[in-house]
Design an enzyme around this catalytic site. Structure first.
Site, short mmCIF file in Angstrom:
data_model
loop_
_atom_site.label_atom_id
_atom_site.label_comp_id
_atom_site.label_asym_id
_atom_site.label_seq_id
_atom_site.Cartn_x
_atom_site.Cartn_y
_atom_site.Cartn_z
N HIS A 124 0.83 -1.21 0.00
CA HIS A 124 0.00 0.00 0.00
C HIS A 124 0.86 1.26 0.00
CE1 HIS A 124 -3.14 2.87 0.90
NE2 HIS A 124 -2.54 3.21 2.03
N GLU A 190 -10.91 1.85 3.03
CA GLU A 190 -9.58 1.28 3.26
C GLU A 190 -9.78 -0.01 4.02
OE1 GLU A 190 -6.85 4.15 5.02
OE2 GLU A 190 -6.35 4.88 3.01
N GLU A 192 -8.80 -2.61 6.37
CA GLU A 192 -7.84 -2.72 7.47
C GLU A 192 -8.31 -3.76 8.48
OE1 GLU A 192 -6.49 0.88 9.30
OE2 GLU A 192 -6.60 2.05 7.45
N ASP A 224 -11.57 2.05 7.22
CA ASP A 224 -11.12 3.40 7.53
C ASP A 224 -11.43 4.30 6.33
OD1 ASP A 224 -9.88 5.44 8.91
OD2 ASP A 224 -7.92 4.99 8.04
N GLN A 231 -8.34 14.89 1.52
CA GLN A 231 -7.03 14.55 2.07
C GLN A 231 -5.90 15.23 1.30
OE1 GLN A 231 -6.56 10.31 2.54
NE2 GLN A 231 -4.44 10.42 3.21
N TYR A 235 -3.65 17.64 3.91
CA TYR A 235 -2.80 16.80 4.76
C TYR A 235 -1.39 17.31 5.02
CZ TYR A 235 0.38 14.42 1.52
OH TYR A 235 1.39 14.14 0.66
N LYS A 244 -10.62 11.79 7.05
CA LYS A 244 -10.74 10.51 7.73
C LYS A 244 -11.80 10.53 8.84
CE LYS A 244 -6.96 8.36 6.04
NZ LYS A 244 -6.90 6.98 5.54
#
Lengths: 406, 406
Positions: A124, A190, A192, A224, A231, A235, A244
């Site tokens: 990733h 995402e 996870e 997530d 973002q 960020y 997020k």
């Protein structure tokens, strides 16, 4: 067996995961998933079979139960296995102890005080680096030395099933210096896993890689959600924030570290050598099959990703040792996300960003429509299970629908 | 006046801040600071003068009291002011209601569920940009459009007075590619203020700049310790983590927004124009004098910084509107740090990084020693107060000592 367990159930006798459920008649309480049923632990406690204060089973979270410590929580799991297997046990002839999962509502299994998200899949991190930075130097210089992590929002972690509105926010159009405001156009999942700690430490304490397993109560599936366009603009320099914290989803059943022990495997070789506090002994990766499906409104689910938790470069004991090496204290119920879990194959990438490679390779849905990111009305479902020697231990699913922006 | 209040006390009749204290005889409970004393609210409640469930005053945090809502918390503050001013009030002739601050131990005033740190001082962001990026383009492109923020660690927020060990961690020596492990060589303070929310929202809700004041219960002083060398190595691409989460300190008394209302001032002109959801009406900056002192072990305190909260580019109502514009939910007791508060003058910079300009201009201490960052044994003390028309409303102090690495 006291109760019928369908073949291939995630919730076999080898699992015994803990969660919080309610029904029309039963207020939120602790239970154990077994087959298609839930064993009501508050009801079992009334049989006077436990030698601790069973008020912990009537709480709205598992934190107090977990705080009893592994010597007790492991014994509860073992006792339940024995009782379920023995047709003459205390559970026999008491159907009122069981609730059909389809009749129950699941709740957040723990109160999460602090939530940390790691970034521990090398595939990733490499994919993201190739897309947004330098394809020749995709990994940043610190990546192979540090299990990179950051703090996330605890308040917006919700249980599987809770629908979420598409977030609004600032984004920057290509070739513009003036941001615009509106619904995110790049909502992504995402894939996870998350682990939940079962022991507190004091400020200044550290946890070694050797001690770390003792502090891990169990694992959940974790989605997530990310708004990639928000973002991108927000960020630098302090990390993701509104991209997020609009929501993250967890699966309702916490599968204990003990239930997963048979599925440990060795991790990837770490080169260059890590600093001494990050070295570890034994097999600390877990062979857990993962998949993600997208169900457009009114259509059927299309599987878009098959991955595996064993691909992680950094494992959980390293993450916890790193997190506490500076004396940061942890609490029971804290959640630690693995970071997006991608494998080497293109169909094992754990986000739409990677699967559709920044929109350049849209994915086909069952209804013929295409996806670069997640549309309004789409339901994203993640599943995970481990299997070996005929034993299956699974997580069920974490599933949630994206509603239009408010 | 029922009790003597020394001239120039931070805790004048105009203040009435809330906190949690204990003594040898009194378990942790709610109190109000007045002069050099604390009014014991659990004891006052026994006089039967409040028309709500006063069990909230016997809790170990103020969260339940705050959850009663501003209509009640404002009335409690006003009633206490009236009772203290009236020598024949219910408080008269009852010295047992008061405790000397010097006899009391202060505790965390609230349970902090989530902690967010902003980066809202333009002077600080500019200074950091000049040092680490491009002096000609010190501010990143998003800075004047977004009140940049990130999530911090809630568990390691502690109250003034708790000593903290120097953190250990990974750092990267100049011109090396191999990190080393050991105690941070660049422990720094960050002079901040924090606000605490007093109302919950649900996931998906937003708070406008107009509504935001209603959600802010009060303010504290906040020292957001930072390990600059750990930060430098770890922070790309997801932001600070172990460089920050080893500890943050807050002052024990929450000064209410109502007490600070007389000290509102206009903020800096924001250019370019901000997006509509960030526009606001009225004066939303606060004229609060701030100072930082360093006391080396066995020596006297040297004041190293005089700043003011009014310098903030982004104000609290903008921060809260931004934080929730994507639907992120907030809870009572959540803490929001302002980010380091620096002014234009060199002696108003809110961190050693800026004051000593990356070590190039060491500061002289009273004992003749020099400081580029914080040494073992140093105590860092921050103070803050507002003053106008003879009325003084202050925060007391947040003070803590750095102990050697464990």
């Amino acid at each position: 067996m006291i109760i019928n367990i369908p073949e291939n159930s995630d919730f076999s006798i080898h699992n015994i995961p803990f969660g919080i459920f309610s029904t029309e008649e039963r207020s939120p309480r602790a239970g154990v998933a077994i087959g298609d049923h839930i064993l009501d632990l508050a009801a079992v406690a009334e049989l006077d079979v436990f030698d601790f204060n069973t008020a912990v089973f009537e709480k709205e979270t598992l934190n107090d139960f977990i705080s009893l410590g592994k010597s007790i929580t492991k014994k509860v799991r073992r006792d339940i296995q024995l009782w379920l297997e023995n047709e003459h046990s205390v559970l026999a002839g008491k159907p009122e102890l069981f609730v059909k999962q389809s009749d129950a509502q699941m709740h957040m299994p723990v109160y999460v005080g602090d939530y940390t998200d790691f970034y521990s899949s090398i595939e990733h991190a490499t994919n993201v680096g190739k897309m947004f930075r330098d394809p020749e130097n995709a990994l940043l210089p610190n990546w192979k030395h540090i299990p990179v992590g950051y703090h996330g929002r605890a308040s917006s972690i919700v249980v599987s099933g809770v629908p979420v509105h598409r977030p609004k926010g600032q984004t920057i159009p290509n070739d513009s210096k003036q941001p615009i405001f509106g619904p995110s156009q790049r909502v992504d999942f995402e894939l996870e896993m998350g682990f939940i700690t079962g022991k507190n430490t004091n400020l200044g304490d550290t946890i070694s890689t050797e001690q770390a397993d003792d502090y891990i109560f169990g694992l959940v599936l974790f989605n997530d959600w990310s708004a990639r366009d928000i973002q991108k603009w927000e960020y630098v320099p302090l990390g993701p924030f509104l991209a997020k914290n609009f929501a993250s989803h967890i699966s309702p059943w916490i599968v204990t570290l003990e239930a997963l022990e048979p599925f440990t495997v060795s991790g990837p070789k770490q080169e260059p050598e890590v600093l001494p506090y990050l070295k570890y002994q034994g097999n600390k990766n877990y062979d857990i099959n993962l998949e993600v499906g997208i169900t457009p409104e009114g259509s059927d689910e299309q599987t878009v990703c098959r991955s595996n938790f064993k691909y992680m470069y950094w494992n959980m004991v390293q993450q916890l040792a790193h997190h506490t090496v500076n004396g940061c204290n942890i609490n029971i119920g804290d959640l630690y996300g693995s970071g997006t879990i991608s494998g080497k194959d293109e169909n094992s990438y754990g986000s739409m960003l990677e699967l559709a490679w920044m929109g350049s390779k849209p994915l086909k849905m069952k209804d013929g429509s295409e996806r670069k990111f997640i549309n309004d009305g789409d339901t994203v479902t993640m599943r995970g299970f481990a299997e070996k020697d005929g034993k299956r231990v699974g997580f069920g699913e974490v599933s949630a629908k994206i509603l239009p922006a408010k």
